[in-house]
Write a protein that holds these residues in place. Structure first.
Motif, mmCIF file in Angstrom:
data_model
loop_
_atom_site.group_PDB
_atom_site.id
_atom_site.type_symbol
_atom_site.label_atom_id
_atom_site.label_comp_id
_atom_site.label_asym_id
_atom_site.label_seq_id
_atom_site.Cartn_x
_atom_site.Cartn_y
_atom_site.Cartn_z
ATOM 1 N N GLY A 119 0.412 5.846 -4.842
ATOM 2 C CA GLY A 119 0.677 4.951 -3.721
ATOM 3 C C GLY A 119 0.073 5.516 -2.444
ATOM 4 O O GLY A 119 -0.680 6.498 -2.485
ATOM 5 N N CYS A 120 0.384 4.914 -1.318
ATOM 6 C CA CYS A 120 -0.165 5.401 -0.054
ATOM 7 C C CYS A 120 0.690 4.886 1.099
ATOM 8 O O CYS A 120 1.111 3.731 1.099
ATOM 9 C CB CYS A 120 -1.601 4.913 0.112
ATOM 10 N N ALA A 121 0.926 5.789 2.054
ATOM 11 C CA ALA A 121 1.794 5.429 3.182
ATOM 12 C C ALA A 121 1.054 4.666 4.280
ATOM 13 O O ALA A 121 1.675 4.088 5.163
ATOM 14 C CB ALA A 121 2.400 6.694 3.772
ATOM 15 N N VAL A 122 -0.273 4.672 4.218
ATOM 16 C CA VAL A 122 -1.031 4.104 5.347
ATOM 17 C C VAL A 122 -0.904 2.575 5.406
ATOM 18 O O VAL A 122 -0.758 2.005 6.478
ATOM 19 C CB VAL A 122 -2.511 4.558 5.290
ATOM 20 N N GLY A 123 -0.965 1.941 4.254
ATOM 21 C CA GLY A 123 -0.740 0.491 4.212
ATOM 22 C C GLY A 123 -1.849 -0.352 4.804
ATOM 23 O O GLY A 123 -1.592 -1.300 5.565
ATOM 24 N N CYS A 124 -3.101 -0.056 4.454
ATOM 25 C CA CYS A 124 -4.213 -0.867 4.957
ATOM 26 C C CYS A 124 -4.098 -2.296 4.419
ATOM 27 O O CYS A 124 -3.721 -2.505 3.261
ATOM 28 C CB CYS A 124 -5.539 -0.263 4.530
ATOM 29 N N ALA A 125 -4.473 -3.237 5.267
ATOM 30 C CA ALA A 125 -4.243 -4.646 4.948
ATOM 31 C C ALA A 125 -5.061 -5.143 3.760
ATOM 32 O O ALA A 125 -4.688 -6.110 3.105
ATOM 33 C CB ALA A 125 -4.555 -5.494 6.172
ATOM 34 N N PHE A 126 -6.179 -4.448 3.482
ATOM 35 C CA PHE A 126 -7.091 -4.924 2.440
ATOM 36 C C PHE A 126 -6.909 -4.193 1.120
ATOM 37 O O PHE A 126 -7.695 -4.355 0.199
ATOM 38 C CB PHE A 126 -8.545 -4.723 2.903
ATOM 39 N N CYS A 127 -5.879 -3.346 1.014
ATOM 40 C CA CYS A 127 -5.806 -2.414 -0.116
ATOM 41 C C CYS A 127 -4.579 -2.658 -0.982
ATOM 42 O O CYS A 127 -3.450 -2.682 -0.479
ATOM 43 C CB CYS A 127 -5.799 -0.995 0.443
ATOM 44 N N ALA A 128 -4.822 -2.807 -2.282
ATOM 45 C CA ALA A 128 -3.716 -3.049 -3.210
ATOM 46 C C ALA A 128 -2.790 -1.838 -3.298
ATOM 47 O O ALA A 128 -1.587 -1.984 -3.466
ATOM 48 C CB ALA A 128 -4.277 -3.397 -4.590
ATOM 49 N N THR A 129 -3.349 -0.619 -3.156
ATOM 50 C CA THR A 129 -2.506 0.587 -3.187
ATOM 51 C C THR A 129 -1.547 0.591 -2.004
ATOM 52 O O THR A 129 -0.369 0.923 -2.134
ATOM 53 C CB THR A 129 -3.388 1.860 -3.129
ATOM 54 N N GLY A 130 -2.066 0.213 -0.846
ATOM 55 C CA GLY A 130 -1.247 0.196 0.368
ATOM 56 C C GLY A 130 -0.061 -0.748 0.258
ATOM 57 O O GLY A 130 0.999 -0.513 0.854
ATOM 58 N N LEU A 131 -0.214 -1.807 -0.525
ATOM 59 C CA LEU A 131 0.881 -2.767 -0.684
ATOM 60 C C LEU A 131 2.071 -2.145 -1.411
ATOM 61 O O LEU A 131 3.199 -2.608 -1.293
ATOM 62 C CB LEU A 131 0.404 -4.007 -1.474
ATOM 63 N N MET A 169 -11.736 8.834 -3.030
ATOM 64 C CA MET A 169 -11.752 7.496 -2.465
ATOM 65 C C MET A 169 -10.844 6.576 -3.265
ATOM 66 O O MET A 169 -10.895 5.371 -3.124
ATOM 67 C CB MET A 169 -13.193 6.992 -2.540
ATOM 68 N N GLY A 170 -10.065 7.166 -4.194
ATOM 69 C CA GLY A 170 -9.176 6.350 -5.023
ATOM 70 C C GLY A 170 -7.868 6.074 -4.302
ATOM 71 O O GLY A 170 -7.839 5.912 -3.079
ATOM 72 N N MET A 171 -6.781 6.072 -5.054
ATOM 73 C CA MET A 171 -5.489 5.766 -4.442
ATOM 74 C C MET A 171 -5.048 6.923 -3.536
ATOM 75 O O MET A 171 -5.132 8.083 -3.924
ATOM 76 C CB MET A 171 -4.448 5.551 -5.537
ATOM 77 N N GLY A 172 -4.558 6.570 -2.348
ATOM 78 C CA GLY A 172 -4.026 7.582 -1.440
ATOM 79 C C GLY A 172 -4.992 7.982 -0.343
ATOM 80 O O GLY A 172 -6.193 7.717 -0.426
ATOM 81 N N GLU A 173 -4.445 8.617 0.701
ATOM 82 C CA GLU A 173 -5.252 9.143 1.812
ATOM 83 C C GLU A 173 -5.415 10.654 1.581
ATOM 84 O O GLU A 173 -4.457 11.416 1.735
ATOM 85 C CB GLU A 173 -4.534 8.827 3.138
ATOM 86 N N PRO A 174 -6.635 11.101 1.220
ATOM 87 C CA PRO A 174 -6.828 12.510 0.859
ATOM 88 C C PRO A 174 -6.391 13.482 1.949
ATOM 89 O O PRO A 174 -5.856 14.545 1.653
ATOM 90 C CB PRO A 174 -8.334 12.625 0.615
ATOM 91 N N THR A 205 -11.673 9.139 4.424
ATOM 92 C CA THR A 205 -10.414 9.075 5.174
ATOM 93 C C THR A 205 -10.351 7.813 6.030
ATOM 94 O O THR A 205 -11.379 7.282 6.440
ATOM 95 C CB THR A 205 -10.245 10.313 6.089
ATOM 96 N N CYS A 206 -9.114 7.392 6.294
ATOM 97 C CA CYS A 206 -8.952 6.248 7.203
ATOM 98 C C CYS A 206 -8.903 6.741 8.653
ATOM 99 O O CYS A 206 -8.785 5.941 9.572
ATOM 100 C CB CYS A 206 -7.703 5.465 6.839
ATOM 101 N N GLY A 207 -8.975 8.054 8.857
ATOM 102 C CA GLY A 207 -9.051 8.566 10.224
ATOM 103 C C GLY A 207 -7.883 9.427 10.656
ATOM 104 O O GLY A 207 -7.292 9.192 11.712
ATOM 105 N N ALA A 344 -11.321 -2.824 -7.244
ATOM 106 C CA ALA A 344 -10.769 -2.391 -5.956
ATOM 107 C C ALA A 344 -9.552 -1.511 -6.197
ATOM 108 O O ALA A 344 -8.774 -1.741 -7.118
ATOM 109 C CB ALA A 344 -10.406 -3.597 -5.105
ATOM 110 N N CYS A 345 -9.427 -0.483 -5.337
ATOM 111 C CA CYS A 345 -8.391 0.525 -5.508
ATOM 112 C C CYS A 345 -6.992 -0.074 -5.584
ATOM 113 O O CYS A 345 -6.595 -0.865 -4.743
ATOM 114 C CB CYS A 345 -8.551 1.506 -4.340
ATOM 115 N N GLY A 346 -6.254 0.291 -6.624
ATOM 116 C CA GLY A 346 -4.865 -0.150 -6.752
ATOM 117 C C GLY A 346 -4.669 -1.436 -7.542
ATOM 118 O O GLY A 346 -3.552 -1.771 -7.909
HETATM 119 S S1 SF4 Z 1 -5.326 4.095 -0.268
HETATM 120 FE FE1 SF4 Z 1 -6.824 4.219 1.409
HETATM 121 S S2 SF4 Z 1 -7.363 2.093 1.835
HETATM 122 FE FE2 SF4 Z 1 -5.459 2.058 0.615
HETATM 123 S S3 SF4 Z 1 -3.778 2.003 2.105
HETATM 124 FE FE3 SF4 Z 1 -4.169 4.149 1.659
HETATM 125 S S4 SF4 Z 1 -5.640 4.843 3.230
HETATM 126 FE FE4 SF4 Z 1 -5.651 2.597 3.217
#
Ligand code: SF4
Length: 354
Positions: A119-131, A169-174, A205-207, A344-346
């Motif tokens: 999963g991932c805590a960032v929650g980018c709007a375009f990302c299935a993992t973020g959901l 670049m897979g699931m998660g923010e490295p 990274t998302c930054g 697409a990731c996730g």
């Molecule tokens: S996996 Fe990457 S793109 Fe997806 S929500 Fe996390 S930082 Fe954003």
């Protein structure tokens, strides 16, 4: 009496194994054999380590645990991309993608896109993992294990198969799992292991601004890709919530500092949707990136159920690239891979978990 701690074998460097072997009364050469079985030959069981006798194996098992990832699903694209869903020891699942160029142009380049978190805590709007939200960080052994298990799986068909490039670049923010990712990179780079060159590995990274600068200092050889996706804070705040914490001005300063230290070009990733593939956006992006040492990689999005994103028409993508090129910015367009599978990731995990 000392407390015996079970250590993840796939997360150990050769030096760590030498130290462990010494502690349990085994010779140095055993550690070297063990490291090569795991990190070079990508074996998944103790029994396969033929030159290590049963008694020594038992001794090693008292200190070291070996948990290969379990393949739950595999999808193969017509373009050679293979996407895997792996189950971890605690039953969580992660995705991992092999972009297999052997079926297209070059025989020598095999890139694996690995996950760094469940999963991932960032929650980018375009990302299935973020959901899905954040579940946990992956360990060093689980990160490296993805490359090892893909190597193992593909070698069953092609014994000489060797992974040459890694993208985080897979699931998660490295950069939110910084220490484990850096250790995994060191392991993947070891000469007696998979021996993947530092410059052939890229962190995306998302930054996360402080870690970008830290990375430049800790490992200036590894490549950096920044998921930019928008050139104005109001827009980027909605796409990448991390932008509220580290807005674009801070991010651009960090990128400049990164290139000053490393002298390496940054890849700025820009996902193009039907909504943002506009001339004004391209002009704003060119303005934002003025003076940066890097290039823009345009990625037309694959539609993801639940995000409402649509893919832009090809003429809009071409026009967007032209605006950037006219402003003196190099542009590449990421070859679309695995469009006929859930690339697409996730996406695969999401379907699997239902
Ligand atoms: S996996 Fe990457 S793109 Fe997806 S929500 Fe996390 S930082 Fe954003």
């Amino acid at each position: 009496m000392s407390i015996m701690v079970n250590i993840e074998l796939r997360g150990c460097s050769e030096d760590e194994l030498i130290k462990i072997c010494k502690e349990i009364g085994l010779k140095r050469f055993r550690a070297i054999q063990l490291f090569q079985w795991v990190q070079q030959k990508a074996v998944r069981t103790w029994e396969e380590m033929k030159n290590i006798g049963e008694r020594d194996r038992q001794t090693l098992r008292s200190r070291l645990s070996l948990y290969p990832l379990e393949k739950v699903r595999e999808q193969r694209s017509k373009d050679g991309t293979r996407k895997y869903l792996f189950r971890l020891e605690d039953s969580e699942t992660i995705e991992c993608v092999l972009m297999d160029y052997a079926r297209t142009s070059s025989r020598d380049r095999h890139t694996v896109c690995v996950s760094t978190q469940v999963g991932c805590a960032v929650g980018c709007a375009f990302c299935a993992t973020g959901l899905e939200g954040f579940r946990r960080n992956l360990s060093v052994g689980e990160i490296v294990g993805q490359v090892l298990d893909i190597t193992h799986l593909v070698r069953q068909e092609d014994p000489d198969f060797q992974v040459t490039n890694i993208v985080f670049m897979g699931m998660g923010e490295p950069l939110l799992n910084y220490d484990q990712v850096l250790q995994a990179i060191q392991l993947l780079n070891q000469a007696q292991g998979l021996n993947i060159g530092m410059r052939r590995m890229t962190i995306s990274t998302c930054g996360v601004v402080p870690q970008i600068i830290q990375l430049a200092k800790d490992n200036p050889q590894v490549g950096l890709a920044v998921s930019l996706h928008a050139s104005q804070d109001e827009v980027r705040n909605k796409l990448i919530p991390m932008n509220r914490r580290y807005p674009l001005t801070q991010l651009m300063e960090a990128c400049q500092e990164y290139t000053q230290i490393t002298h390496r070009r940054i890849t700025f990733e820009v996902a193009l949707t039907a909504e943002n593939a506009k001339r004004e956006e391209a002009e704003a992006l060119a303005k934002l990136l003025k003076g940066q040492f890097g290039y823009v990689n345009l990625i037309p999005v694959n539609p993801v159920a639940g995000t409402g994103m649509e893919r832009p028409k090809p003429e809009l993508i071409r026009r967007f690239a032209q605006v950037l090129e006219d402003a003196g910015i190099s542009v590449s367009s990421r070859e679309e891979r695995g469009a006929d599978i859930d690339a697409a990731c996730g996406q695969l995990r999401r379907q699997w978990e239902g």
